[in-house]
Write an enzyme that holds these catalytic residues in place. Structure first.
Site, PDB file in Angstrom:
ATOM      1  N   SER A   1     -23.306  49.346 -35.718  1.00 44.75           N
ATOM      2  CA  SER A   1     -23.034  47.926 -35.948  1.00 44.75           C
ATOM      3  C   SER A   1     -24.347  47.152 -35.926  1.00 44.75           C
ATOM      4  O   SER A   1     -25.411  47.712 -35.668  1.00 44.75           O
ATOM      5  CB  SER A   1     -22.094  47.386 -34.869  1.00 44.75           C
ATOM      6  N   LYS A   2     -24.237  45.881 -36.189  1.00 40.16           N
ATOM      7  CA  LYS A   2     -25.389  44.975 -36.225  1.00 40.16           C
ATOM      8  C   LYS A   2     -26.289  45.120 -34.996  1.00 40.16           C
ATOM      9  O   LYS A   2     -27.503  44.919 -35.078  1.00 40.16           O
ATOM     10  CB  LYS A   2     -24.890  43.519 -36.280  1.00 40.16           C
TER      11      LYS A   2
END
Ligand code: GLU
Length: 500
Positions: free
Chosen positions: A257-258
């Protein structure tokens, strides 16, 4: 199935940008099609009207093009099985659903959300292992159903899962046989009361009509597969081979994820990764050529990719490995490739080269190749070339780095060093102005002047480049040209006296 020509599809939902997970799915589909002489189809699954946008579709198409994943059928290229966006296929889903209804393989259900919730609560109460839809409307008299429809009662369309259906066994090319208990598949909805198809229905209608032979997608869809198998069977269409590929995890073992870094293809493009290197890296996230080869060029991927070598274990995104592969790709480029693919687009984007990059290269290919030759070994990511080249484009307005001036020019020996360099370099004619001649002219000076070599070159380098960190001096001066080199030495003279 084996003798049928391979047809595969990548079917992104344009609810966001193309993420690395999606890109890897696209790469596997593309490579599988290419390795089997098959057809690679791009389909836009845009049936979620609240989250799908045209802008996202454009971003996805751009990312696909940048990755070099050319599709044989799909948006912009067309094909015999179009349209290739689900919103344009609503009539086809309606026709397919109507056919199942007419054949008694689907039926209308009028149960309200409240009724469904009450049924579920009751099933829980009596500890019934099956807590799905209780098939309330399955055996409704068709005349009554029609009467309620005519009266305007809202209804959904449900598929009739055969009561005697044995376990659904999905022969997954990655996971092996995966068994699902058919009794747990309730008669799921294929059309909602608002007249839109569900994902499990629309996707199978498309895949069946488009003749898809292999479905390669993320394993978050494995649990949808038995329902989709039911739809294939109801439609009387052959079930394709499924291959569900693993999730991509971040270095901490959690879903990528980010928090871990860039996740969209666009970000990697903007950061200056080379598309071939990036495709190579993503391909290795769950697939291996032979367990040891790390550099797998696109043509090898396109000829050797096979589902047998896809791992079912989650893959971990390794940013260091990506950079290593990126470095390998850059170093393997010829100077002219580096100049045209990487250097010129970057210089153009930064405004240092105003002309069209291709035209600029045509006019000065020798100059750009020389610059490429000195920058290539010093570059990992494309944008780095901009700062390293800036001194060549600064003309008379070169700015000096204060620290570098203090350390290299504000010294008692610096004026002597620059004057000697100037005198020596003036001897070289315009036509003989090459890095070899420049190096030869400068080489003898430190000893003659009795100045430490490092100090001598430091002074000349800062005078020419404004900075003590710059590419090799001979080539840098060749690129600067004779006049600018001499002018810069003159211009730096006053900076020398400060330390005297
Ligand atoms: N549109 C679906 C997704 O993006 C496609 C799933 C599939 O390949 O069937 O997840």
């Amino acid at each position: 199935m084996a003798d049928k020509p391979v047809r595969v599809r990548f079917a992104p939902s344009p609810t966001g940008k193309l993420h690395v997970g999606g890109a890897r799915t696209a790469i596997y589909n593309w490579a599988f099609a290419r390795a089997n002489g098959g057809t690679f189809i791009l389909r836009i699954d845009d049936t979620d009207p609240t989250r799908s946008t045209d802008e996202n579709t454009q971003i996805i198409l751009r990312a696909m093009r940048w990755l070099g994943l050319d599709w044989d059928e799909g948006p912009e290229v067309g094909g015999d099985f179009g349209p290739y966006a689900q919103t344009e296929r609503l009539d086809l889903y309606k026709q397919a659903a109507q056919r199942l209804w007419d054949e008694g393989k689907a039926y209308p259900c009028f149960c309200t959300p409240e009724k469904l919730a009450a049924d579920r609560a009751a099933a829980q109460e009596r500890k019934d292992p099956f807590q799905g839809y209780q098939r309330t409307c399955r055996d409704m008299d068709p005349a009554e159903a029609q009467r309620r429809i005519d009266a305007g009662e809202p209804y959904v369309l449900r598929i009739k899962v055969p009561l005697d259906r044995s376990d659904v066994i999905v022969h997954d090319a990655v996971h092996g046989d995966v068994t699902f208990n058919a009794r747990e598949l309730d008669d799921f909805i294929i059309f909602r009361s608002d007249g839109t198809p569900t994902y499990n229905f629309a996707t199978v209608v498309d895949d069946a009509m488009m003749g898809i032979t292999h479905i390669i997608r993320g394993d978050d869809h494995l649990s949808n597969t038995p329902r989709q198998v039911m739809v294939y069977e109801a439609l009387g269409a052959p079930t394709p081979t499924f291959a569900h590929i693993s999730m991509i995890l971040g270095p901490d073992g959690k879903k990528l994820s980010k928090r871990h870094g860039a996740t969209s293809v666009e970000e990697y493009r903007e950061q200056g990764y080379d598309a071939d290197a990036f495709v190579n890296y993503l391909a290795l996230l769950g697939w291996a050529l032979d367990g040891e080869t790390t550099i797998v060029p696109r043509d090898v991927l396109a000829s050797r990719f096979s589902l047998d070598h896809v791992s079912k274990n989650p893959a971990t995104f390794d940013f260091k490995k990506l950079d290593w592969i990126q470095g390998q790709y850059l170093q393997a480029m010829s100077d002219s490739e580096f100049a045209q693919r990487l250097l010129l687009p970057q210089l153009h984007q930064a405004g240092l080269v105003k002309d069209d990059p291709e035209a600029a290269y045509m006019v000065s290919s020798h100059w750009f190749d020389l610059l490429a030759s000195i920058l290539k070994p010093r570059t990992t990511l494309a944008p780095e070339v901009v700062e390293k080249s800036r001194f060549l484009f600064a003309g008379e307005g070169l700015e000096f780095d204060e620290k570098s001036v203090e350390k290299n020019l504000a010294k008692d020996y610096a004026a002597t060093a620059l004057a000697a360099a100037c005198e020596a370099l003036e001897q070289i004619g315009e036509d003989e102005w090459t890095s070899a001649a420049i190096d030869a002219a400068l080489e003898v000076l430190p000893e003659r002047l009795e100045i430490n070599k490092r100090k001598f070159y430091g002074a000349v380098r800062v005078a020419e480049c404004g900075n003590q960190v710059s590419p090799p001096l001979g080539e840098s001066l060749e690129l600067l040209g004779r006049n600018m080199t001499l002018a810069r030495l003159e211009r730096a003279m006053p900076l020398c006296s400060q330390g005297a």
